[in-house]
Design a protein around this motif. Structure first.
Motif: not given
Lengths: 513, 391
Positions: A207, A139, A461
């Motif tokens: 995330s 990520m 996100s």
């Protein structure tokens, strides 16, 4: 009329960091704050012999030495010096209902220590946890790429180089856990941090969750020696050295516009200041519906967005100054997450009411990180629950104190019963803050301390990917818990820092994006 | 290169993030968004920035006056903020070119919709003298939200309170007693009320009545300058407090001299800090305990930067607080408790030295390091430069 490059409305974490960075880059900056103190929620208050932090439990991503985190680096770059102390363990997680304890585990800081613990309590999950850390790396690389092209992504590069980044960005934390193959037990334990994000584990973005948990587990967590007030004040003082000006006890009553752009503010005493850019630490709806001189300038999409959003956590905290040392109270941990259930969906649903059958309580004892934070032989402790709904909407002025006491009483009873702490007989000072208290000091709608809720469609996100696309009135920027980096100390500081860069571009470009 | 550990999630989902977000936003209302909710309104009702009030009644008491204040609807105050018995309000005053504040405990019960304050005739009392010779029915004043921490908190305090009052220090206890009688508060109040002579006892009749009406209230009058039957004589000593205190909480309101004395007496009883609560001191006056800390009769130069962008250079006497110097100069500085505890007068000490009496030292830890002071109880030891945040 005095002219500024940037006027910041509100001296919360987001506003302060935006101002400090903008001033450091040479922008002529003014901060206007209606309270007499900086910080917003990042403040403290004194009662008797005790000084309580209004909101801060700990900050991840500060780090030290080789584990210096992003936030630590921002403070270093800006030359903001605050004494920070490490917290030994990440948290203790206790799940107990009707006297039956189904979980009691203490999570350490440090990747190796976390892996060692997992190998002991969930031996089958070692692989999944390693993949969890891999996911963070993937990520991070994706985010770096995303940042390097300023959001102008090349779909081909993304598909080829960052497929896992794309996957992670599109799922919830719960989905990530399952996709990594975590056992149910491990999923439940790893979900312990959900209250720090304000939505259940199947709603919050993978995330955001990855970023937070990685920050905690790997870089550890820190608290300032002298409460969050030292952070806020140190940023103010540093910004002042860069030439930033501050007006406290002063309210912005109007945001002025000209030629379709923001161009300044009007204060309550009628004074007007010109500005090329305005960074609002106040919620968008306050600027749009209350402060803006020409409301027709608010894009329809922005109005709809504000209406589509839900508010993040509204908190209830009991601050206790106790006249006995921690060992006599029975406290051994800095943070205890105390829940009646290990299902964050159930807890989120129940958190709509003031104090329901199911509860998720956070117990924080500062003496466990800073033994001398209170006079010898005393302890301070903060008990917090959070609401996913407008749970205090029906309380009247006359009943307010009584209701506050009732909920505080429930919290104390619960913690004494489950943890065995001796609290009640030692209360020397007590202060209770409800969503009304946070609304009083922060002026946030419903007293939200977490900006907007991290919904599936409105999590990190989606806010990140669309941050350059959703344009409001030119020259107007939003910082703070309602901004694109979401809520919390680290996100609001780092978000403010990033926004200052965008503002710099806007101002240097002569007021064009 | 990426490892294959997330293959169960289709990478194509990434492309759905933006459309999903847009669809949800597009389906929402296009009205101007709401920014204020019940919780925000309640916060404002409980903590108004200012309350415009008008004097509706004046009563003469012995050497004091009792003022009833009602909302000044003409100026936009529709109702007065609810409070907790024992709290105070701060009055905004303008006297001979000085802009100052004074805190007064509320005597009224919280439920009446009006405020009552008692102002004693003090010799050389700058504000009290002005108030008692100028306030009459119809006088308009601005007052603060109800403030302070001198109230019964059942989660902390005993269900039995020994209230120790000296002279006009009876005010917050009158509010508490009235609140107990009207069922707003629920605790037993044993009042040890010290007066010089019988005729100086304030609220005498009402106290008798409250005691008769409600078994939770008991009043013991203590006369210092007079021996009379039916009254205790002398000072409110450890013995007397011990007679009633048992496991109760002790609440104290009176003069600074009395606080020094009572503190010694409660120490003799070995009462823990949590069981003895003092009301805010009010204006701190330098006394014996401050001897040698400040020079007497000095006048320093104080430079005050205010948030209207102005800089004022004014004199500051060594025996008066920085706040008083600022107020004397006609600058409207923020302040409420004037005892160091509320922090409303927090100011930045840019340069210079000040003396802060230990009893009033209630600053945040970092403020002590970073050079912020509570102007109400900081006394200049040199020329000083400060910035204050005027309201």
């Amino acid at each position: 009329m005095e002219k500024y490059d940037l006027i910041v409305i509100g001296a919360g974490n987001g506003g302060l960091m935006t101002a400090c960075r903008a001033a450091q880059m040479g922008l002529k900056t003014l901060v206007v704050e209606r309270h007499n103190m900086p910080g917003g929620a990042a403040t403290s208050f004194v009662r008797g012999r005790f000084e309580f932090d209004a909101s801060l439990h700990e900050i991840p991503d500060f780090g030290q030495g080789e584990h210096r985190g992003e936030l630590g680096r921002i403070f270093d770059e800006l030359g903001i010096k605050v004494e920070m102390l490490p917290i030994k363990d990440a948290f203790r997680y206790v799940v107990e209902k009707d006297g039956v304890r189904s979980l009691d585990v203490t999570f350490p800081h440090g990747k190796d220590a976390v892996m060692k613990l997992i190998s002991e309590i969930c031996p089958d999950d070692v692989g999944a946890m390693e993949r969890f850390f891999d996911a963070y790396e993937d990520m991070h690389r994706g985010l770096d790429y995303f940042g390097s092209v300023r959001g102008q992504i090349d779909p081909e590069v993304l598909r080829k180089e960052h497929p896992n980044f794309m996957r992670i960005m599109s799922i919830s934390a719960g989905e990530l856990f399952r996709a990594l193959g975590m056992s149910e037990k491990c999923q439940k334990i790893m979900a312990a941090y959900w209250p720090y994000q304000g939505t259940d584990i199947d709603t919050v973005d993978a995330s955001r969750y990855l970023m937070m948990v990685y920050g905690y587990f790997v870089n550890g967590a820190y608290v300032p020696r002298m409460r969050s007030h030292s952070l806020s004040t140190a940023i103010v003082d540093r910004a002042r050295q860069f030439g930033c000006q501050f007006l406290f006890n002063t309210e912005v009553t109007k945001v002025l516009t000209a030629n379709g752009r923001v161009c300044g503010v009007e204060l309550e005493d009628g004074r007007q200041f010109e500005a090329t850019a305005i960074a609002s630490n106040a919620f968008p709806e306050i600027v749009y519906s209350k402060l803006l001189d020409d409301k027709s300038l608010v894009p329809v999409f922005e109005r709809k967005k504000a209406n589509a959003r839900k508010y993040g956590f509204r908190a209830f905290s009991v601050y206790l100054g106790l006249d006995a040392p921690p060992e006599e109270i029975g406290v051994e941990d800095y943070t205890v997450f105390l829940s009646s259930s290990d299902d964050s969906r159930v807890l989120c649903e129940e958190s709509k009411t003031r104090f329901g059958k199911e509860y998720a309580l956070d117990v924080c004892c500062l003496n466990m990180a800073i033994p001398d934070c209170t006079p010898e032989g005393t302890t301070e402790m903060v008990l917090t629950i959070s609401y996913t709904g407008d749970a205090w909407a029906d309380v009247s002025e006359e009943d307010y104190v009584k209701v506050k006491r009732e909920v505080a009483d429930e919290l104390i009873t619960k913690v004494e019963k489950v943890m065995g702490y001796k609290i009640r007989e030692h209360i020397e000072e007590i202060e209770i803050a409800s969503p009304v208290t946070f609304a009083r000091y922060m002026f946030s709608p419903q007293g939200s301390i977490y900006g907007y809720s991290s919904e599936k469609w409105d999590g990190m996100s989606s806010r990140l990917i669309t941050s350059g696309m959703e344009q409001t009135i030119p020259g107007l920027f939003f910082v703070g818990g309602h901004g694109s980096s979401l809520s919390g100390y680290y996100p609001t500081y780092s978000g403010g820092n990033k926004t200052a860069m965008q503002i710099m571009g806007y101002v240097r470009g002569g007021g064009r994006r | 290169m990426s490892k294959d550990y997330l293959n169960s999630v289709p990478a194509e989902r990434f492309a759905t993030i933006i459309p999903r977000r847009r669809a949800i936003i597009e389906s929402a209302s296009a009205e101007m968004p709401r920014y204020e909710y019940n919780v925000n309104v309640l916060a404002r009702d409980l903590h108004p920035k200012v309350q415009h009030v008008v004097v509706s009644d004046v009563k003469e008491l012995f050497n004091a006056r009792l003022y009833t204040l009602v909302p000044d609807k003409e100026l936009g105050t529709d109702k007065l903020a609810y409070f907790q018995a024992g709290q105070y309000i701060s009055l905004d005053l303008s006297i001979d070119g000085s802009r100052l504040t004074r805190p007064y405990s509320l005597c009224s019960a919280p439920s009446t919709g009006e405020y009552q304050i008692m102002v004693k005739n003090m010799k050389n009392g700058f504000a009290s003298e002005y108030i008692n010779s100028n306030f009459r029915v119809g006088t308009k004043i601005d007052v603060s939200e109800p403030s302070g921490f001198f109230y019964h908190e059942p989660l902390r305090d005993s269900g039995k309170v020994v209230g120790i009052a000296g002279g006009s220090g009876i005010a917050p206890f009158i509010s508490m007693a009235r609140a107990i009688v009207s069922g707003i508060e629920d605790f037993e109040l044993i009042l040890l009320y010290g007066s010089r002579t019988e005729e100086e006892i304030l609220f005498r009749e009402e106290l008798d009545e409250l005691e008769k009406k409600c078994s939770k209230i008991k009043v013991i009058h203590v006369l210092s300058d007079e021996e009379r039957e039916g009254y205790r004589h002398g000072f409110i000593s450890a013995d007397l407090i011990g007679e009633f205190c048992e496991d109760g909480s002790v609440f104290v309101c009176g003069s600074q001299g009395m606080y020094d004395y009572i503190r010694k007496e409660t120490d003799k009883l070995g009462l823990p800090i949590k069981r003895v609560r003092f009301d805010a001191y009010g204006e701190y006056r330098l006394g014996k305990r401050d001897e040698g800390k400040v020079e007497t009769g000095k006048v320093y130069e104080l430079t005050v930067k205010t948030n209207d962008g102005l800089t004022h250079v004014i004199p500051a006497r060594s025996d008066e607080s920085i706040l008083v110097a600022v107020e004397r100069a006609g600058i409207k500085a923020p302040s409420k408790c004037r005892s160091g505890e509320c922090g409303w007068c927090r100011a930045r000490l840019v340069s210079g030295e000040v003396y802060i009496p230990e009893m009033t030292e209630r600053r945040r830890q970092y403020d002590k390091v970073a050079g912020y002071i509570h102007a109400c109880c900081s006394f200049p030891l040199s020329d000083c430069v400060i910035t204050i945040n005027c309201e």
